[in-house]
Motif scaffolding. Sequence first.
Motif, PDB file in Angstrom:
ATOM      1  N   LEU A  64      17.554  -9.174  -5.039  1.00 50.19           N
ATOM      2  CA  LEU A  64      17.860  -7.610  -4.892  1.00 50.19           C
ATOM      3  C   LEU A  64      17.051  -6.566  -5.900  1.00 50.19           C
ATOM      4  N   TYR A  65      16.561  -7.213  -6.730  1.00 47.75           N
ATOM      5  CA  TYR A  65      15.621  -6.360  -7.723  1.00 47.75           C
ATOM      6  C   TYR A  65      14.115  -6.675  -7.604  1.00 47.75           C
ATOM      7  N   GLU A  66      13.424  -5.659  -8.186  1.00 43.97           N
ATOM      8  CA  GLU A  66      11.842  -5.827  -8.093  1.00 43.97           C
ATOM      9  C   GLU A  66      11.418  -6.392  -9.390  1.00 43.97           C
ATOM     10  N   ARG A  67      12.402  -6.174 -10.413  1.00 43.51           N
ATOM     11  CA  ARG A  67      11.947  -6.983 -11.779  1.00 43.51           C
ATOM     12  C   ARG A  67      13.092  -7.015 -12.418  1.00 43.51           C
ATOM     13  N   ALA A  68      13.217  -7.981 -13.528  1.00 43.42           N
ATOM     14  CA  ALA A  68      14.504  -8.297 -14.285  1.00 43.42           C
ATOM     15  C   ALA A  68      14.015  -8.665 -15.854  1.00 43.42           C
ATOM     16  N   PHE A  69      14.894  -8.211 -16.497  1.00 41.25           N
ATOM     17  CA  PHE A  69      14.894  -8.197 -18.099  1.00 41.25           C
ATOM     18  C   PHE A  69      16.052  -8.958 -18.476  1.00 41.25           C
ATOM     19  N   VAL A  70      15.716 -10.020 -19.195  1.00 42.14           N
ATOM     20  CA  VAL A  70      16.931 -10.821 -19.456  1.00 42.14           C
ATOM     21  C   VAL A  70      17.045 -10.823 -20.973  1.00 42.14           C
ATOM     22  N   ALA A  71      18.356 -10.603 -21.453  1.00 43.34           N
ATOM     23  CA  ALA A  71      18.765 -10.648 -23.058  1.00 43.34           C
ATOM     24  C   ALA A  71      18.842 -12.123 -23.325  1.00 43.34           C
ATOM     25  N   PHE A  72      17.767 -12.739 -24.073  1.00 40.29           N
ATOM     26  CA  PHE A  72      17.862 -14.068 -24.090  1.00 40.29           C
ATOM     27  C   PHE A  72      17.787 -14.691 -25.373  1.00 40.29           C
TER      28      PHE A  72
END
Length: 251
Positions: A20-28
Amino acid sequence: MTNSHIIQKQYKELLKIFELYERAFVAFSGGIDSSLVAKAAFDALGNKAFAITIDSELTAKRDISFACRSAASIGINHQVIKISVLKNSLISDNTKYRCYHCKKAIIDTINRCPLFDGSHADDPVDRAGLKAIREASVISPLALAGFTKKNIIEAAGFLQLLSLNRPSNSCLATRIETGIPLTAKKLFMIERTEECMFEAGARWCRARIDGNKFQIEYGSDSPLDEFNIKSKLTTLLPQVIQKDIQFIIKT
C-alpha cells in the motif's frame, strides 16, 4: 491446509500491507520481530525499503553488530544512527515512564514516514513504549496482520531469518531497578559483565543492579566456572564492582 501453507498465507497478508506504500522505514533492532517486518518490507518494496537502527548508550555493542548482520542477510538498505539518550533526564532518571520517553526519542530521531515497527498481537496494550508508538502514528504491520509471537517464530523459521535462534533481548536499562538513575558507568559495567558471561559459554545473560545487589542471571547447559568469572570481573572492573556478585542459573 498444511502448516507451511498457513504461514505463507499469513505472510502474504503482511506483504499486502507494505504494498500500500511507495516506501517503508523500519525501526530495526535486529531481533526476530523487527527482522520479520524488515523482510516483508524488502520483499514487497525492494530498494524502497529501509531499516534504521538506533545506537545509544542503552544498546549493547553486540546487538548493534548483530543488527548489521541481520539486515545484510535480508538484503535491506540499513542505516545506524548514533544518539545519546542519557542527556535526556526524562530517560536517565529511570522512572516508570522511561520506556515511553526513550521510544519517543527513537521515533523523533528516525524522523521518517511511513515508519513501521515490530509490535505484534501479543504485546500488552498498556506497554509504555506502545503509547509512544501510537501517538506518533507508527504502523505495526505484525499486529495488523494478526501475528502472535508463535506466528512470528513460525514465519521466521520458514523464511530462515538469521534472528530465529537468537535469544530475546532488551535494552541495558532494563537491568537497572526503576528509580535508580542510569549512568554510563553502570551501563558499561552491565555490558562488560554480560560480554564476559557470553565468552564463558552462557546461552543468555542478564546482569542486574537491584538496590545494593549485583546479580548475574544466566542460562547454560551446565553451570559455569563462577569463581573464575568473578575473578575476571573484579580485574576488568576494579572500581565498579566493589561488592559480592550473586550468580543465578535459570533454565
